[in-house]
Motif scaffolding. Sequence first.
Motif: not given
Lengths: 213, 64
Positions: A5, A8-9, A12-13, A49-50, A53-54, A56-57
């Motif tokens: 987690t 990716p955070i 993304t930042m 990034s997406v 994030g995907f 990780a989600q």
Amino acid sequence: MDTTTLIPIFFTMIVAVLGLFTAMRPEFTSARGGKILAFVALCILPVLSVWAGFDAQLDRSTSTQFCLSCHVMADFGKSLYVDDKSYLPAAHFQNNFVPRDHACFTCHTDYTMFGDYKAKWRGVHHVIVQYLGTIPKPADIKLYTPYNNRECLHCHAGSRVYEEAAPHHKTPDMLARAASNQLSCMSSDCHEFVHDVADIGGAAFWKPKAGGQ
Amino acid sequence: MTPVVIQRNIRWSGRLIVIGLVVQMLSLLWTHPLAFVCFLLIGCPLVGAGILFFLYSLVSHEHA
């Protein structure tokens, strides 16, 4: 928070900061280097990034905590702690036959090429029902299709305890019929007690020792 | 398209992408089905719209 987690955070930042810089100073893009920076910051990095994030989600949506975060699933979560070996999910959960932090998903995904995505698509449907539809009573929640033995055999096929257990040889072709899904593992007189949330009120529950979940 | 218009488009696409990425970051901080839905239905479309708007401003650029 684990690294799957955090990474990716942070990524993304960084991408957001770069995007913000490009958005605030678009005059940089008049130079060649600025154009390249804008393309990287506003096209390539956001896509990556997406994607991260995907991923990780999707990974966290397989957790037991995620599945049980809807109130209607609370009894299903309790059924994992029933102090009765004949309750199949409880026996799997309490004996670590499935990873406890991914218990729901381990049994309720389809072990096919796109099974994980199909399971998640069904999950999105559940969320829509949870917030926009009529929430059913826990006892009224049923599987979309009868449970496929493929999901059981994903782990049990080939294991000695499964293949040599006397109850699995009541008839000579029992294992073959189970493998071809003609005979459900959850038939009556076999592993018929599953979550049984309608009768969970009077059940005794296992209390894990400190350090367990 | 004039450089001023292109820069304005880049500014808007950057804003959309940053807002989408912020939604994505916030959704990653919360383990809940709503976070997953926010990511899918708000974060992803915002970032996608920003990228498409940026690409559109590139291909619609006409040299004087």
